[in-house]
Design a protein around this motif. Structure first.
Motif, short mmCIF file in Angstrom:
data_model
loop_
_atom_site.label_atom_id
_atom_site.label_comp_id
_atom_site.label_asym_id
_atom_site.label_seq_id
_atom_site.Cartn_x
_atom_site.Cartn_y
_atom_site.Cartn_z
N VAL A 177 0.84 -1.21 0.00
CA VAL A 177 0.00 0.00 0.00
C VAL A 177 0.87 1.25 0.00
O VAL A 177 0.66 2.19 -0.76
CB VAL A 177 -0.95 0.01 1.21
N TYR A 178 1.89 1.25 0.85
CA TYR A 178 2.80 2.40 0.90
C TYR A 178 3.51 2.58 -0.43
O TYR A 178 3.63 3.70 -0.94
CB TYR A 178 3.82 2.19 2.02
N ARG A 179 3.93 1.47 -1.05
CA ARG A 179 4.59 1.54 -2.35
C ARG A 179 3.64 2.10 -3.41
O ARG A 179 4.04 2.88 -4.28
CB ARG A 179 5.09 0.15 -2.74
N MET A 180 2.37 1.72 -3.34
CA MET A 180 1.39 2.22 -4.28
C MET A 180 1.23 3.73 -4.16
O MET A 180 1.24 4.45 -5.18
CB MET A 180 0.03 1.55 -4.07
N PHE A 181 1.11 4.24 -2.95
CA PHE A 181 0.91 5.68 -2.77
C PHE A 181 2.14 6.47 -3.22
O PHE A 181 2.00 7.58 -3.75
CB PHE A 181 0.53 6.01 -1.33
N ASN A 182 3.33 5.93 -3.04
CA ASN A 182 4.51 6.60 -3.57
C ASN A 182 4.52 6.58 -5.09
O ASN A 182 4.92 7.56 -5.73
CB ASN A 182 5.78 5.94 -3.04
N SER A 183 4.05 5.48 -5.68
CA SER A 183 4.06 5.36 -7.14
C SER A 183 3.06 6.29 -7.80
O SER A 183 3.34 6.86 -8.86
CB SER A 183 3.76 3.91 -7.54
N VAL A 184 1.89 6.46 -7.22
CA VAL A 184 0.89 7.33 -7.85
C VAL A 184 1.17 8.80 -7.56
O VAL A 184 0.59 9.68 -8.19
CB VAL A 184 -0.56 6.98 -7.41
N GLY A 185 2.09 9.06 -6.63
CA GLY A 185 2.52 10.43 -6.40
C GLY A 185 3.70 10.77 -7.30
O GLY A 185 3.84 10.23 -8.40
N ASN A 186 4.60 11.60 -6.80
CA ASN A 186 5.74 12.00 -7.63
C ASN A 186 6.94 11.08 -7.45
O ASN A 186 8.02 11.36 -7.96
CB ASN A 186 6.13 13.46 -7.34
N GLY A 187 6.73 9.97 -6.73
CA GLY A 187 7.78 8.98 -6.58
C GLY A 187 8.69 9.19 -5.40
O GLY A 187 9.55 8.35 -5.12
N PRO A 202 -5.83 -1.11 5.41
CA PRO A 202 -6.70 -2.28 5.69
C PRO A 202 -7.88 -2.39 4.72
O PRO A 202 -8.23 -3.49 4.30
CB PRO A 202 -7.16 -2.02 7.13
N ASP A 203 -8.47 -1.26 4.37
CA ASP A 203 -9.61 -1.28 3.44
C ASP A 203 -9.16 -1.71 2.04
O ASP A 203 -9.83 -2.52 1.39
CB ASP A 203 -10.26 0.10 3.39
N LEU A 204 -8.03 -1.21 1.57
CA LEU A 204 -7.53 -1.58 0.25
C LEU A 204 -7.18 -3.06 0.18
O LEU A 204 -7.47 -3.74 -0.81
CB LEU A 204 -6.31 -0.73 -0.11
N ILE A 205 -6.56 -3.57 1.22
CA ILE A 205 -6.19 -4.99 1.24
C ILE A 205 -7.44 -5.87 1.24
O ILE A 205 -7.51 -6.88 0.53
CB ILE A 205 -5.31 -5.29 2.47
N ARG A 206 -8.44 -5.47 1.99
CA ARG A 206 -9.69 -6.23 2.04
C ARG A 206 -10.37 -6.29 0.67
O ARG A 206 -11.04 -7.26 0.32
CB ARG A 206 -10.64 -5.58 3.06
N ARG A 207 -10.17 -5.26 -0.14
CA ARG A 207 -10.84 -5.17 -1.44
C ARG A 207 -10.01 -5.76 -2.59
O ARG A 207 -10.41 -5.63 -3.75
CB ARG A 207 -11.13 -3.70 -1.77
N SER A 208 -8.89 -6.38 -2.31
CA SER A 208 -7.97 -6.76 -3.39
C SER A 208 -8.63 -7.69 -4.41
O SER A 208 -8.40 -7.55 -5.63
CB SER A 208 -6.71 -7.40 -2.82
#
Length: 295
Positions: A177-187, A202-208
């Motif tokens: 999740v942390y890696r995703m938020f860095n990727s969709v930002g400016n890196g 937790p919500d994102l993992i539950r929805r995978s």
């Protein structure tokens, strides 16, 4: 014994709605309970602006924009079917065309005019199709780092489409999740990404599993928006972050070729989400564009 990570997002969502002074609504759209936020009322001289979020996101993604958009505007912010508080159905389709049809029916039932469509990422792909199908036609269309745009002039928009972005966009651990938020930002790693990852993780993992289904449906006709944009008659604004690794900046060349009259705004040092990373600049660009359509 592993202690489960608490899901604090439902509580934060309620606080967000209170701070943004929006009203929560529910309706039934194509057998989905759909939830949306509303600020203001429709009326003469008041544009209705519909904000459509991206993949693995939700209506709250537009929260920073709501701080900067004109207070007299009538604003609708839905959770798309399959996301946020709206229903997901394992037996449903979530292709861009299907989602656009759902939003067309929802907006038609509201009997609005002076509609301006705004879409981010996946929401941009849906908005591009919706703008062609909505009656009466919208007054304008704004796309922020839109999905469904060819990255090269040689791409065959009728050919099968493939994407490896699911490895970034469908996290199954808090680290991912942390890696995703860095990727969709400016890196660049930053404390805000860490805080958001902890809140939404937790919500994102539950929805995978649901997200894998929806992602596969999107990719099944991933360049559908590119078939509609050349026929688009409504005024178009394109906002793009130049650090985007999800929908690279070279996608902007498509608009320059196919929609040469588009108002293109490129934000330096911004990634995939201008309305989150540069909310004041991107909201001002939208407000200026919509005001010009009223002149």
């Amino acid at each position: 014994m592993t202690v489960p990570t608490p899901n604090l997002w439902p509580l934060a969502r309620t606080g967000h709605r209170w701070l943004q002074q929006t009203k929560r609504h529910e309706g039934l759209v194509d057998q989905h309970r759909m939830v949306w936020l509303e600020r203001g009322r429709p009326g003469p001289g008041r544009p209705t602006v519909v904000l459509i979020h991206g993949f693995a996101a939700m209506k709250e993604n537009w929260g920073l924009w709501l701080l900067h958009l004109p207070r007299h505007w009538h604003i609708l912010v839905p959770d798309l079917p399959g996301f946020g508080e709206s229903d997901y159905r394992a037996d449903a389709s979530y292709r861009f065309e299907i989602q656009a049809a759902r939003l067309r029916n929802w907006l038609s039932d509201l009997h609005l005019d002076q509609v301006h469509l705004v879409g981010s990422s996946m929401g941009g792909a849906i908005a591009a199709i919706l703008a062609h199908k909505l009656e009466p036609a919208p007054r304008s269309l704004t796309l922020l780092n839109s999905a469904g745009i060819p990255e090269h002039a040689s791409v065959d928009i009728e050919a099968p489409f493939e994407s490896d972005r699911d490895g970034i966009l469908i996290p199954e651990s808090l680290t991912a999740v942390y890696r995703m938020f860095n990727s969709v930002g400016n890196g660049k790693p930053n404390p805000r990404s860490l805080a958001i990852a902890g809140l939404l993780g937790p919500d994102l993992i539950r929805r995978s599993a649901a997200h894998r289904h929806i992602f596969a449906d999107m990719v099944a006709d991933g360049l559908a928006p590119a078939r509609y944009l050349p026929r688009q008659a409504v005024p178009l604004q394109v906002q793009w972050g130049d650090r985007d690794v999800i929908t690279p900046t070279r996608c902007v060349d498509y608009f320059r070729r196919v929609t040469p009259d588009a108002d293109i705004r490129l934000f330096r040092g911004v990634g995939h989400l201008p309305m989150v990373e540069a909310p004041r600049r991107s909201a001002r660009a939208l407000a200026d564009f919509i005001h010009r359509q009223a002149d």
